[in-house]
Design a protein around this motif. Structure first.
Motif, short mmCIF file in Angstrom:
data_model
loop_
_atom_site.label_atom_id
_atom_site.label_comp_id
_atom_site.label_asym_id
_atom_site.label_seq_id
_atom_site.Cartn_x
_atom_site.Cartn_y
_atom_site.Cartn_z
N MET A 58 1.17 -1.64 0.49
CA MET A 58 -0.20 -0.22 0.21
C MET A 58 0.65 1.13 0.63
O MET A 58 0.72 2.50 -0.58
N PHE A 59 1.87 1.36 0.97
CA PHE A 59 3.08 2.59 1.11
C PHE A 59 3.15 3.13 -0.91
O PHE A 59 4.19 3.48 -1.21
N LEU A 60 3.79 1.68 -1.21
CA LEU A 60 4.69 1.23 -2.34
C LEU A 60 3.20 2.17 -3.86
O LEU A 60 3.96 2.69 -4.25
N ALA A 61 2.78 1.61 -3.61
CA ALA A 61 1.16 1.84 -4.15
C ALA A 61 0.55 3.39 -4.20
O ALA A 61 0.46 4.19 -5.02
N ILE B 131 13.94 5.49 -7.05
CA ILE B 131 14.82 6.91 -6.47
C ILE B 131 13.57 7.37 -5.98
O ILE B 131 13.88 8.10 -4.81
N ALA B 132 12.16 6.72 -5.67
CA ALA B 132 10.97 7.86 -5.36
C ALA B 132 11.14 7.49 -4.35
O ALA B 132 10.72 8.42 -3.14
N VAL B 133 10.97 6.19 -4.26
CA VAL B 133 11.15 4.80 -3.08
C VAL B 133 12.14 5.21 -2.23
O VAL B 133 11.87 5.37 -0.83
N PHE B 134 13.66 5.88 -2.80
CA PHE B 134 14.79 6.02 -1.23
C PHE B 134 14.14 7.42 -0.95
O PHE B 134 14.28 7.38 0.55
N LEU B 135 13.70 7.89 -1.99
CA LEU B 135 13.64 9.39 -1.06
C LEU B 135 12.47 9.42 -0.19
O LEU B 135 13.16 10.29 0.96
N VAL B 136 11.23 8.85 -0.36
CA VAL B 136 10.08 8.88 0.36
C VAL B 136 10.42 8.43 2.00
O VAL B 136 10.76 8.81 2.78
N GLN B 137 11.88 6.67 1.97
CA GLN B 137 11.73 6.53 2.03
C GLN B 137 12.29 6.90 3.48
O GLN B 137 12.64 7.47 5.06
N GLY B 138 13.51 7.64 2.85
CA GLY B 138 14.70 8.56 4.21
C GLY B 138 13.81 9.71 4.38
O GLY B 138 14.14 9.82 5.73
N VAL B 139 13.10 10.42 3.55
CA VAL B 139 12.36 11.72 4.22
C VAL B 139 11.59 11.31 5.59
O VAL B 139 11.26 12.10 6.80
#
Length: 183
Positions: free
Chosen positions: A45-48, A60-68
């Motif tokens: 659901m998070f990835l969706a 890149i967006a996955v890594f950025l959102v997880q990092g932030v």
């Protein structure tokens, strides 16, 4: 960008496939035909949500959102911690939280551990807020983040029962809060 073969493999490939079917087929599935229940739906659901905003399999967006998300949770946690203990110790805790090698490994993958860690830190933030103020909104928020954690990593299913004695259940107000927390 980062090659998909280096990002979405093994478990994270299944989370990614689940996310794609949540977006396209509107239900949790790996093949778009059969419902899937062997993996918790939280990470998919998070990835969706990320795929909806930034494009399917945008690593890149996955890594950025997880990092932030992790950085924000860590900063908020240490800020609240500094009100309870020494600001210097809280600062050291923040440095450890933000520089742990395991955290970097987790953030730069699409595994559920990164999201689970951020959710648990948010849970701790609102739990500490509730313990300081005894306001039910903080208890409800901590319960929501714990619920999201369980939807992401099922092994935490017993954590509410383990934490219930910390609510000081002998108080009538805490009994009501405890029931809100569990349900």
């Amino acid at each position: 960008g980062i090659p998909l073969s280096a990002t979405f493999t093994s478990d994270d490939q299944q989370y990614s496939d689940g996310a794609i079917h949540i977006l396209h087929d509107r239900f949790y599935s790996l093949d778009g035909i059969h419902s899937y229940f062997e993996r918790e739906p939280g990470m998919s659901m998070f990835l969706a949500g990320i795929f909806f905003l930034f494009g399917v399999k945008n690593s890149i967006a996955v890594f950025l959102v997880q990092g932030v998300l992790y950085m924000f949770a860590s900063i908020l946690f240490c800020h609240l911690l500094s009100k309870r203990i020494s600001p210097k110790i809280s600062g050291i805790c923040l440095i450890f939280l933000l520089t742990s090698g395991d955290v970097f490994h987790s953030i730069f993958s699409a595994y559920r551990e990164s999201l689970t860690l951020s959710l648990l830190i948010f849970f701790a933030v609102f739990w500490m807020q509730h313990q300081a103020s005894f306001k039910i909104r903080y208890l409800l928020l901590s319960g929501a983040f714990l619920s999201f954690t369980i939807l992401t990593y099922y092994s935490f299913i017993l954590l509410p029962i383990i934490l219930l004695p910390l609510l000081r259940p002998w108080s009538k107000k805490m009994i009501v809060h405890g029931l809100c927390f569990i349900f």
